[in-house]
Design a protein around this motif. Structure first.
Motif: not given
Length: 405
Positions: A388-391, A367-386
């Motif tokens: 899984e993205r839900l998005n 977040y750069l004040d007075g200019r712009f922001g960037v956020r990237i969000e996904d939900l994930v579920v923990v699996t037996e090996t790593g």
């Protein structure tokens, strides 16, 4: 076959025994819904669920809820419903329930037929765990009825149950993720048509699309933060008009109902994308690439046994290495379930070990004040090996495009 709620009550009772607590008391809250499938908003009326270590659970409720409570799919153990009307004193009913459910000084429990049952795990002192958000007025009533008890929080037993989602919960969360994906694609495809639209108008349109795609009410206030407003992580969409060249942070999701044997359970979507109408401003592409890489590294760090803190540190290390450490001003993520924000919290000092079935967001931002922001969000579920993205909607900043990145 036992209903999902019967299994949850049984698990709650086992945890009460494990922590040597006598009773958990919930009022209208996600905890109440989790254990029974009954959803209601809290009010000044006494509507309380008592789940004892020994004995059947009891609901104390206003008479107006008779039919809803009797329809709950809980037969074993029997869920006893005790009603009161406006001419009654509900505290007297609470007092009676506590007298029956709490163990006696000799380590026995009162039973409905007047006999007593030995309590093999009777504690030297009584411990009552109350809903973490129980209103003070109800807490005071409990203390007046059981002044010698020790009081703690229901999360002592319920957090460990709710933090791992079962198959029905995961299916609902996947549906919520797909709904958010489809809405994200639709908004992205509109490209320059969004110019001149206000943030509030676009937020309303996103809410409409979430419903049209099969979602229920929005899981939280939809965020549309354009241009310099994007530098505020929880900006409230306003009357600023979107301009060509604006980066736009879009954070949204809808509740969907889970198939829970006739009971209620709503689970949220929660996705953030940052896109640009037209050509991005100076430095924007570098910032977006940094956030995207931070999210990728964090998701790849997710596996059973990793700590929540390790996920946060993985994302933060990428952003710090790019020179934007001071501009990443919040935790990397939060758990989701019956609540949009619940454990596990993905924060740097957390030593909570991840387990299969945990679901949480991964959402680094700059977040750069007075200019712009960037956020990237996904939900994930923990699996037996790593993880899984839900998005799976595009994470690129480009609009008018449906390709994935």
């Amino acid at each position: 076959m036992a209903s999902v709620f019967e299994r949850r009550i049984a698990a709650c009772r086992r945890r009460l025994e494990r922590v040597d607590a006598s009773l958990v008391v919930c009022f209208p809250s996600p905890n109440f819904t989790y254990l029974t499938g009954f959803e209601e908003s809290p009010s000044e009326r006494h509507l309380l669920l008592f789940v004892p270590q020994v004995g059947d659970p009891v609901v104390v409720a206003p008479a107006m809820y008779d039919q809803q409570l009797e329809a709950l799919p809980i037969d074993e153990p029997t869920l006893e419903v005790r009603l009161w009307d406006d001419a009654d004193d509900p505290v007297e009913l609470v007092d009676d329930v506590l007298a029956e459910l709490l163990p006696r000084a000799d380590g026995t429990h009162h039973l409905a037929d007047g006999t007593a049952e030995s309590d093999v795990t009777a504690a030297e002192s009584l411990t009552i765990l109350v809903d973490d958000r129980l209103w003070a007025t109800f807490s005071q009533d409990l203390r007046a009825c059981a002044p010698d008890a020790t009081y703690g929080l229901a999360s002592t037993v319920l957090e460990e149950l709710r933090i791992r989602k079962d198959d029905v919960e995961l299916e609902a969360l996947r549906r919520a993720g797909r709904i958010a994906d489809r809405v994200s694609l639709e908004i992205r495809s509109r490209g320059t048509d969004l110019v001149g639209t206000t943030e509030a108008e676009l937020a309303d349109e996103i809410d409409r699309l979430l419903t049209a795609e099969g979602g229920g009410e929005s899981a939280f206030e939809t965020i549309v933060a354009s241009g310099p407003n994007g530098a505020r992580p929880h900006h409230h969409s306003g009357d600023r008009k979107i301009e060509s060249g604006d980066p736009i942070v879009l954070d949204f999701g809808a509740f969907v109902a889970a198939d829970l044997d006739g009971g209620t359970g709503r689970y949220p979507g929660d996705q953030t994308r940052t896109m640009v109408i037209g050509e991005p401003p100076d430095e924007y592409e570098r910032v977006h690439d940094t956030v995207l890489e931070a999210q990728r590294v964090a998701v790849e760090t997710v596996e059973p046994g990793a700590t929540a803190g390790a996920i946060d540190r993985a994302a933060r290390s990428v952003i710090e290495a790019a020179g934007y450490g001071d501009a990443f001003v919040h935790r990397t993520g939060h758990g989701v379930g019956l609540e949009v924000h619940e454990p596990p919290y993905i924060v740097g000092d957390s030593d909570r070990e991840l387990e299969p079935g945990m679901v949480f967001s991964v959402e680094p931002g700059i977040y750069l004040d007075g200019r712009f922001g960037v956020r990237i969000e996904d939900l994930v579920v923990v699996t037996e090996t790593g993880a899984e993205r839900l998005n799976d909607s595009p994470r690129t900043w480009k609009t008018g495009s449906k390709h994935h990145q």
